[in-house]
Design a protein around this motif. Structure first.
Motif, PDB file in Angstrom:
ATOM      1  N   LEU A   7       0.793  -1.220   0.000  1.00  0.00           N
ATOM      2  CA  LEU A   7       0.000   0.000   0.000  1.00  0.00           C
ATOM      3  C   LEU A   7       0.828   1.273   0.000  1.00  0.00           C
ATOM      4  CD1 LEU A   7      -2.752  -1.081   2.531  1.00  0.00           C
ATOM      5  CD2 LEU A   7      -2.830  -1.138   0.029  1.00  0.00           C
ATOM      6  N   HIS A   8       1.848   1.331   0.855  1.00  0.00           N
ATOM      7  CA  HIS A   8       2.659   2.542   0.918  1.00  0.00           C
ATOM      8  C   HIS A   8       3.994   2.264   1.580  1.00  0.00           C
ATOM      9  CE1 HIS A   8       0.846   2.903   5.022  1.00  0.00           C
ATOM     10  NE2 HIS A   8       2.037   3.425   5.322  1.00  0.00           N
ATOM     11  N   ALA A   9       4.897   3.236   1.412  1.00  0.00           N
ATOM     12  CA  ALA A   9       6.170   3.243   2.131  1.00  0.00           C
ATOM     13  C   ALA A   9       6.279   4.604   2.804  1.00  0.00           C
ATOM     14  CB  ALA A   9       7.331   3.031   1.175  1.00  0.00           C
ATOM     15  N   ALA A  10       6.743   4.614   4.035  1.00  0.00           N
ATOM     16  CA  ALA A  10       6.938   5.861   4.776  1.00  0.00           C
ATOM     17  C   ALA A  10       8.407   6.249   4.700  1.00  0.00           C
ATOM     18  CB  ALA A  10       6.502   5.689   6.226  1.00  0.00           C
ATOM     19  N   ILE A  11       8.661   7.495   4.337  1.00  0.00           N
ATOM     20  CA  ILE A  11      10.005   8.032   4.202  1.00  0.00           C
ATOM     21  C   ILE A  11      10.144   9.177   5.192  1.00  0.00           C
ATOM     22  CG2 ILE A  11      11.647   9.139   2.640  1.00  0.00           C
ATOM     23  CD1 ILE A  11      10.882   6.351   1.714  1.00  0.00           C
ATOM     24  N   LEU A  12      11.175   9.141   6.022  1.00  0.00           N
ATOM     25  CA  LEU A  12      11.420  10.224   6.972  1.00  0.00           C
ATOM     26  C   LEU A  12      12.184  11.341   6.268  1.00  0.00           C
ATOM     27  CD1 LEU A  12      12.502   8.202  10.133  1.00  0.00           C
ATOM     28  CD2 LEU A  12      10.224   9.070   9.538  1.00  0.00           C
ATOM     29  N   VAL A  13      11.716  12.578   6.485  1.00  0.00           N
ATOM     30  CA  VAL A  13      12.362  13.745   5.889  1.00  0.00           C
ATOM     31  C   VAL A  13      12.552  14.813   6.959  1.00  0.00           C
ATOM     32  CG1 VAL A  13      11.418  13.255   3.597  1.00  0.00           C
ATOM     33  CG2 VAL A  13      10.192  14.803   5.124  1.00  0.00           C
ATOM     34  N   SER A  14      13.569  15.648   6.787  1.00  0.00           N
ATOM     35  CA  SER A  14      13.828  16.707   7.769  1.00  0.00           C
ATOM     36  C   SER A  14      13.265  18.048   7.319  1.00  0.00           C
ATOM     37  CB  SER A  14      15.327  16.835   8.032  1.00  0.00           C
ATOM     38  OG  SER A  14      15.998  17.209   6.841  1.00  0.00           O
ATOM     39  N   ASP A  15      13.214  18.287   6.017  1.00  0.00           N
ATOM     40  CA  ASP A  15      12.752  19.555   5.468  1.00  0.00           C
ATOM     41  C   ASP A  15      11.644  19.243   4.463  1.00  0.00           C
ATOM     42  OD1 ASP A  15      12.444  21.844   3.758  1.00  0.00           O
ATOM     43  OD2 ASP A  15      14.402  22.564   4.416  1.00  0.00           O
ATOM     44  N   LEU A  16      10.399  19.460   4.866  1.00  0.00           N
ATOM     45  CA  LEU A  16       9.256  19.079   4.031  1.00  0.00           C
ATOM     46  C   LEU A  16       9.258  19.823   2.699  1.00  0.00           C
ATOM     47  CD1 LEU A  16       6.771  17.305   3.781  1.00  0.00           C
ATOM     48  CD2 LEU A  16       5.450  19.107   4.921  1.00  0.00           C
ATOM     49  N   ALA A  17       9.610  21.093   2.692  1.00  0.00           N
ATOM     50  CA  ALA A  17       9.608  21.857   1.443  1.00  0.00           C
ATOM     51  C   ALA A  17      10.599  21.272   0.439  1.00  0.00           C
ATOM     52  CB  ALA A  17       9.921  23.322   1.720  1.00  0.00           C
ATOM     53  N   LYS A  18      11.810  20.940   0.887  1.00  0.00           N
ATOM     54  CA  LYS A  18      12.809  20.338  -0.014  1.00  0.00           C
ATOM     55  C   LYS A  18      12.343  18.966  -0.492  1.00  0.00           C
ATOM     56  CE  LYS A  18      16.996  22.582   1.671  1.00  0.00           C
ATOM     57  NZ  LYS A  18      18.278  22.381   2.364  1.00  0.00           N
ATOM     58  N   ALA A  19      11.753  18.183   0.408  1.00  0.00           N
ATOM     59  CA  ALA A  19      11.263  16.854   0.038  1.00  0.00           C
ATOM     60  C   ALA A  19      10.116  16.959  -0.962  1.00  0.00           C
ATOM     61  CB  ALA A  19      10.833  16.080   1.276  1.00  0.00           C
ATOM     62  N   GLU A  20       9.213  17.917  -0.746  1.00  0.00           N
ATOM     63  CA  GLU A  20       8.096  18.102  -1.678  1.00  0.00           C
ATOM     64  C   GLU A  20       8.599  18.553  -3.051  1.00  0.00           C
ATOM     65  OE1 GLU A  20       4.049  19.157   0.515  1.00  0.00           O
ATOM     66  OE2 GLU A  20       5.631  20.615   0.971  1.00  0.00           O
TER      67      GLU A  20
END
Length: 120
Positions: A7-20
């Protein structure tokens, strides 16, 4: 037990804007509306989702920097690997071609999460 679908994979990110920017603009994944009370963003790929979850610290568990494919990673199928490679390079992403010689490359998101792209 019979598992029928991932169904999904969860990825940890520190900066949501850069990840988006990476997942939405560079990779071009469509964003999914979500109504949760913690920071993050969801992206859709067919019947599969990637859940970006903001974390205070991102663990670095890179065990093989010479061959990114021998580390924890997500793998995507792309229609044209040369186009994907060119687009990633044009956006300043580093890439590593598959050491096996198959039509695949590896890149990393802004937090170092490894993404494989294979032409199928």
């Amino acid at each position: 037990m019979q598992i029928t679908q991932c169904l999904h994979a969860a990825i940890l990110v520190s900066d949501l804007a850069k990840a988006e920017d990476f997942y939405g603009n560079i990779l071009g994944l469509p964003k999914v509306d979500r109504n949760l009370k913690f920071p993050g963003a969801w992206y859709q790929i067919g019947n599969f989702q990637i859940h970006l979850i903001v974390a205070d610290a991102i663990p670095s568990d890179l065990v093989n920097s010479e061959k990114l494919g021998r580390n924890r990673h997500l793998a995507f199928s792309v229609a044209n690997l040369d186009e994907a490679k060119e687009q990633l390079l044009n956006r300043g992403c580093t890439i590593q071609m598959s050491a096996s010689g198959r039509a695949a490359l590896f890149t990393q998101d802004p937090d170092g999460n490894i993404i494989e792209m294979s032409e199928m």
